[in-house]
Design an enzyme around this catalytic site. Structure first.
Site, PDB file in Angstrom:
ATOM      1  N   THR A 162       0.864  -1.187   0.000  1.00 46.41           N
ATOM      2  CA  THR A 162       0.000   0.000   0.000  1.00 46.41           C
ATOM      3  C   THR A 162       0.899   1.235   0.000  1.00 46.41           C
ATOM      4  OG1 THR A 162      -0.238  -0.218   2.416  1.00 46.41           O
ATOM      5  CG2 THR A 162      -2.015  -1.099   1.044  1.00 46.41           C
ATOM      6  N   LYS A 188       3.993  -7.053   3.952  1.00 49.49           N
ATOM      7  CA  LYS A 188       3.785  -5.653   3.668  1.00 49.49           C
ATOM      8  C   LYS A 188       3.463  -4.954   4.979  1.00 49.49           C
ATOM      9  CE  LYS A 188       0.504  -3.508   3.200  1.00 49.49           C
ATOM     10  NZ  LYS A 188      -0.123  -2.490   4.106  1.00 49.49           N
ATOM     11  N   THR A 199       1.983  -8.990  11.652  1.00 54.46           N
ATOM     12  CA  THR A 199       2.229  -7.754  10.929  1.00 54.46           C
ATOM     13  C   THR A 199       0.989  -7.368  10.161  1.00 54.46           C
ATOM     14  OG1 THR A 199       3.615  -6.707   9.278  1.00 54.46           O
ATOM     15  CG2 THR A 199       3.159  -9.017   8.974  1.00 54.46           C
ATOM     16  N   ASN A 407      -0.379  10.458   6.196  1.00 55.00           N
ATOM     17  CA  ASN A 407      -1.635   9.993   6.795  1.00 55.00           C
ATOM     18  C   ASN A 407      -2.717  11.059   6.821  1.00 55.00           C
ATOM     19  OD1 ASN A 407      -1.397   7.107   7.896  1.00 55.00           O
ATOM     20  ND2 ASN A 407       0.588   8.029   8.345  1.00 55.00           N
ATOM     21  N   THR A 412      -6.882  10.018  -0.143  1.00 49.93           N
ATOM     22  CA  THR A 412      -6.839  10.739  -1.405  1.00 49.93           C
ATOM     23  C   THR A 412      -5.556  10.482  -2.173  1.00 49.93           C
ATOM     24  OG1 THR A 412      -5.944  12.678  -0.276  1.00 49.93           O
ATOM     25  CG2 THR A 412      -8.322  12.561  -0.545  1.00 49.93           C
TER      26      THR A 412
END
EC number: 2.3.1.35
Length: 412
Positions: A162, A188, A199, A407, A412
């Site tokens: 991500t 990830k 995780t 963050n 967006t």
């Protein structure tokens, strides 16, 4: 689970991946869940029903895929795991549950295995329904792309990211019963990292012969000293999941606690999980350096863990490291609020080789040398309580302006 002298028990495999262990294939592609063209759906598939184990987030709000994966792993066997990024499928109600089950059944049908032998994982934005038309399209394309090459494994690694800046993977080999066994992992995680199980998402493959019960016990033990000892921002995700699969293709005698090579396998697994955990901490959103806290001399390992995690999670400590400020007061304050026994007269603190506190009293040190050390890309903080034999190590990162920027605009 002590670390001890482990260097000789495993060998790191250069360019190894989750497809290096015999019996595994992987794939990844872009199906349109992300606004960019980065991969966002991937899978790992085993040629046979693999012994399986999993650990999951303790967050009360658990994402729909966790429910599905718990059910699949309950049998002790998995053939595959299907993963999407770009959408967490968390807090999405009955429709989210239905979508997670559809992901499982659709991929199972696509590769011709029972649905109950497929695990599901998701990561991304919370509270938005999956675009299932795009998921279905991605699942339909995945089987043709499954492969055991490094490129196929790389596609999978890219598909689970991500806000991560880099992929995270590692592979080792261990000799068991005279046979070469491989243990590999991919994970990830970059933000919303304060695991209380594992995780954000982690996947371990091995060709060792080991039963699901023994694998589950070992996975939990290893998790406690690796993934459960990292933090980026103090937030435990709704989607945290670590899944392990063992094909048994290496042909060793089945591993259990009484097997003479069990300890060697355990150390190999610990190393894989530690490397992945540290990579997550180093890749923390906005981070500029890896921070390691080593605590010794505590009354117990549990006490040492509590102190190490409190120090590594302190926003003031993290900010001081970012600013290259040798403010040991931030560290000792965190030690004192960890909620475990500490003798306020016997604490030593050092930043790398630079001693700043001895027997809870400040000592003169070279501020310029401390500044240079703290500007490095890895900072190790040592805390010695002089109370017992307990030890622990935790990993995290500094707290930067970029963490807030990333963050503040995550959706967006």
């Amino acid at each position: 689970m002590g670390q001890g002298n482990i260097a000789a028990t495993y060998t790191v495999v250069p360019d190894g991946s989750v497809t290096t262990p015999q019996g595994f294939k992987a794939a990844g592609l872009h199906c349109g869940l992300k606004k960019t063209t980065r991969h966002d759906i991937g899978a790992i598939v085993c040629e046979v029903p693999a012994a399986a184990a999993g650990v999951y987030t303790t967050n009360v709000f658990q994402a729909a895929p966790i429910q599905v994966t718990r059910e699949s792993i309950a049998s002790g066997k998995l053939r595959a795991v299907i993963v999407n990024s770009g959408n967490a499928n968390a807090c999405t109600g009955k429709q989210g549950e239905a979508d997670a089950y559809e992901m499982r059944s659709a991929f199972a049908e696509a590769i011709g295995v029972p649905a109950e032998q497929v695990a599901v994982a998701s990561t991304g934005v919370i509270g938005e329904l999956l675009k299932m038309d795009r998921v279905r399209g991605g699942i339909a394309e995945l089987p043709a792309r499954l492969g055991s090459s490094y490129e196929a494994a790389d596609d999978f690694c890219q598909a689970i990211l991500t806000t991560d800046l880099v992929k995270k993977e590692v592979c080792v080999s261990v000799v068991i019963d005279g046979k070469t066994v491989h243990i590999a992992g991919a994970s990830k995680g970059s933000g919303m990292i304060h695991p209380n199980m594992a995780t954000m998402l982690g996947f371990v493959t091995t060709d060792a012969a080991i039963g699901s019960e023994a694998l589950h016990t070992l996975l939990r033990q290893v998790t406690d000293v690796t993934f459960n000892m990292i933090t980026v921002d103090g937030d435990t995700s709704t989607n945290d999941m670590l899944v392990a699969m063992a094909s048994g293709f290496a042909g060793n005698d089945e591993l259990n606690a009484s097997h003479p090579d069990y300890a060697a396998f355990a150390e190999g697994l610990r190393y894989v999980c530690e490397v992945l955990a540290k990579a997550i901490a180093r890749d923390g959103e906005g981070a500029t350096k890896l921070v390691e806290v080593q605590v010794r001399g505590a009354e117990s390992d549990a006490s040492a863990q509590a102190i190490a995690k409190t120090v590594i999670g302190s926003s003031l400590v993290k900010s001081a490291v970012f600013g290259a400020d040798a403010n040991w007061g931030r560290i000792i304050a965190a030690v004192g609020r960890a909620g475990v026994a500490v003798n306020p007269e016997t604490v030593d603190i050092a930043l790398g080789d630079i001693v700043t506190l001895t027997q809870s009293r400040p000592v003169a040190f070279d501020e310029e040398a401390a500044l240079v050390y703290l500007k490095g890309d890895t900072v190790v903080i040592y805390v010695d309580l002089h109370m017992g034999e307990g030890t622990a190590t935790a990993w995290g990162c500094d707290l930067t302006y970029d963490y807030v920027r990333i963050n503040a605009a995550y959706r967006t």
